[in-house]
Design a protein around this motif. Sequence first.
Motif, mmCIF file in Angstrom:
data_model
loop_
_atom_site.group_PDB
_atom_site.id
_atom_site.type_symbol
_atom_site.label_atom_id
_atom_site.label_comp_id
_atom_site.label_asym_id
_atom_site.label_seq_id
_atom_site.Cartn_x
_atom_site.Cartn_y
_atom_site.Cartn_z
ATOM 1 N N MET A 1 161.732 55.335 -50.015
ATOM 2 C CA MET A 1 161.673 56.535 -50.847
ATOM 3 C C MET A 1 160.293 57.173 -50.672
ATOM 4 S SD MET A 1 161.956 56.843 -54.982
ATOM 5 C CE MET A 1 163.634 57.356 -55.268
ATOM 6 N N GLN A 2 160.309 58.443 -50.458
ATOM 7 C CA GLN A 2 159.092 59.207 -50.190
ATOM 8 C C GLN A 2 158.095 59.167 -51.347
ATOM 9 O OE1 GLN A 2 160.019 63.245 -49.245
ATOM 10 N NE2 GLN A 2 157.941 63.960 -49.437
ATOM 11 N N HIS A 3 158.572 59.087 -52.553
ATOM 12 C CA HIS A 3 157.709 59.166 -53.738
ATOM 13 C C HIS A 3 157.501 57.810 -54.404
ATOM 14 C CE1 HIS A 3 158.011 63.485 -53.356
ATOM 15 N NE2 HIS A 3 159.318 63.347 -53.295
ATOM 16 N N GLU A 4 157.824 56.740 -53.711
ATOM 17 C CA GLU A 4 157.731 55.405 -54.307
ATOM 18 C C GLU A 4 156.317 55.090 -54.797
ATOM 19 O OE1 GLU A 4 158.652 52.008 -56.028
ATOM 20 O OE2 GLU A 4 160.105 53.454 -55.270
ATOM 21 N N TRP A 5 155.308 55.587 -54.090
ATOM 22 C CA TRP A 5 153.917 55.333 -54.491
ATOM 23 C C TRP A 5 153.659 55.834 -55.914
ATOM 24 C CZ3 TRP A 5 150.848 59.262 -56.116
ATOM 25 C CH2 TRP A 5 151.268 60.557 -55.797
ATOM 26 N N MET A 6 154.263 56.964 -56.262
ATOM 27 C CA MET A 6 154.060 57.543 -57.589
ATOM 28 C C MET A 6 154.674 56.633 -58.653
ATOM 29 S SD MET A 6 155.287 61.258 -59.078
ATOM 30 C CE MET A 6 156.958 61.019 -58.504
ATOM 31 N N THR B 1 152.567 53.504 -59.095
ATOM 32 C CA THR B 1 151.366 53.801 -59.886
ATOM 33 C C THR B 1 151.700 53.907 -61.367
ATOM 34 O OG1 THR B 1 150.372 54.941 -58.011
ATOM 35 C CG2 THR B 1 149.471 55.451 -60.194
ATOM 36 N N LEU B 2 152.783 54.582 -61.686
ATOM 37 C CA LEU B 2 153.192 54.704 -63.089
ATOM 38 C C LEU B 2 153.533 53.333 -63.680
ATOM 39 C CD1 LEU B 2 155.313 57.968 -62.894
ATOM 40 C CD2 LEU B 2 153.145 57.670 -64.116
ATOM 41 N N ARG B 3 154.196 52.472 -62.907
ATOM 42 C CA ARG B 3 154.507 51.121 -63.389
ATOM 43 C C ARG B 3 153.222 50.335 -63.654
ATOM 44 N NH1 ARG B 3 158.890 51.633 -59.716
ATOM 45 N NH2 ARG B 3 157.677 50.682 -58.043
ATOM 46 N N GLU B 4 152.249 50.470 -62.779
ATOM 47 C CA GLU B 4 150.974 49.773 -62.980
ATOM 48 C C GLU B 4 150.265 50.279 -64.226
ATOM 49 O OE1 GLU B 4 148.807 50.172 -59.320
ATOM 50 O OE2 GLU B 4 150.284 48.996 -58.210
ATOM 51 N N LEU B 5 150.316 51.576 -64.445
ATOM 52 C CA LEU B 5 149.716 52.138 -65.658
ATOM 53 C C LEU B 5 150.456 51.671 -66.911
ATOM 54 C CD1 LEU B 5 148.986 55.750 -64.403
ATOM 55 C CD2 LEU B 5 147.285 54.039 -65.073
ATOM 56 N N HIS C 1 154.301 57.439 -73.601
ATOM 57 C CA HIS C 1 154.132 58.653 -72.792
ATOM 58 C C HIS C 1 154.372 58.361 -71.309
ATOM 59 C CE1 HIS C 1 152.850 61.616 -75.764
ATOM 60 N NE2 HIS C 1 152.244 60.616 -76.371
ATOM 61 N N LEU C 2 153.938 57.200 -70.875
ATOM 62 C CA LEU C 2 154.178 56.832 -69.481
ATOM 63 C C LEU C 2 155.663 56.612 -69.221
ATOM 64 C CD1 LEU C 2 151.117 54.499 -69.011
ATOM 65 C CD2 LEU C 2 151.516 56.650 -67.790
ATOM 66 N N ASP C 3 156.385 56.083 -70.197
ATOM 67 C CA ASP C 3 157.840 55.965 -70.070
ATOM 68 C C ASP C 3 158.461 57.342 -69.867
ATOM 69 O OD1 ASP C 3 157.656 53.216 -70.459
ATOM 70 O OD2 ASP C 3 158.288 53.307 -72.571
ATOM 71 N N GLN C 4 157.993 58.305 -70.638
ATOM 72 C CA GLN C 4 158.487 59.675 -70.505
ATOM 73 C C GLN C 4 158.107 60.257 -69.147
ATOM 74 O OE1 GLN C 4 156.872 61.727 -73.906
ATOM 75 N NE2 GLN C 4 158.269 60.732 -75.328
ATOM 76 N N ALA C 5 156.909 59.928 -68.678
ATOM 77 C CA ALA C 5 156.470 60.417 -67.368
ATOM 78 C C ALA C 5 157.360 59.867 -66.255
ATOM 79 C CB ALA C 5 155.012 60.038 -67.121
ATOM 80 N N VAL C 6 157.744 58.601 -66.364
ATOM 81 C CA VAL C 6 158.649 58.009 -65.372
ATOM 82 C C VAL C 6 159.992 58.734 -65.392
ATOM 83 C CG1 VAL C 6 159.970 55.935 -64.764
ATOM 84 C CG2 VAL C 6 157.541 55.754 -65.363
ATOM 85 N N ASP C 7 160.518 58.977 -66.580
ATOM 86 C CA ASP C 7 161.797 59.689 -66.699
ATOM 87 C C ASP C 7 161.704 61.085 -66.092
ATOM 88 O OD1 ASP C 7 162.843 57.488 -68.009
ATOM 89 O OD2 ASP C 7 162.634 58.374 -70.019
ATOM 90 N N LEU C 8 160.625 61.784 -66.395
ATOM 91 C CA LEU C 8 160.443 63.128 -65.869
ATOM 92 C C LEU C 8 160.274 63.115 -64.354
ATOM 93 C CD1 LEU C 8 160.123 66.145 -66.315
ATOM 94 C CD2 LEU C 8 157.704 65.740 -66.806
ATOM 95 N N ALA C 9 159.512 62.167 -63.848
ATOM 96 C CA ALA C 9 159.320 62.060 -62.404
ATOM 97 C C ALA C 9 160.651 61.803 -61.705
ATOM 98 C CB ALA C 9 158.317 60.957 -62.077
ATOM 99 N N MET C 10 161.468 60.916 -62.278
ATOM 100 C CA MET C 10 162.777 60.624 -61.693
ATOM 101 C C MET C 10 163.648 61.882 -61.683
ATOM 102 S SD MET C 10 164.566 58.319 -60.211
ATOM 103 C CE MET C 10 163.757 56.787 -60.618
ATOM 104 N N LEU C 11 163.607 62.625 -62.760
ATOM 105 C CA LEU C 11 164.370 63.868 -62.839
ATOM 106 C C LEU C 11 163.900 64.867 -61.784
ATOM 107 C CD1 LEU C 11 166.482 65.584 -64.382
ATOM 108 C CD2 LEU C 11 164.619 66.297 -65.882
#
Length: 56
Positions: A1-6, A9-13, A28-38
Amino acid sequence: MQHEWMFQTLRELQDYAVNHEFLRLKEHLDQAVDLAMLEVTNMADNRPDPGHQVPP
C-alpha cells in the motif's frame, strides 16, 4: 500500500499516547486513522479507469 507509512506512523503515535496516558490524544489519533482511511479509499475510488478515455 502506497500510504502504509502514514498508517504505521499513526499507530506508533497511538501507542505512545496510550503508554503515556494521553487518552484524549489517543481518541484524536483514532479519528485521524479513520479519516486517513476514508481519504485513501476515496482517492482509490476516484482514479480513472485505465481503459476509459476522457474526450478532449
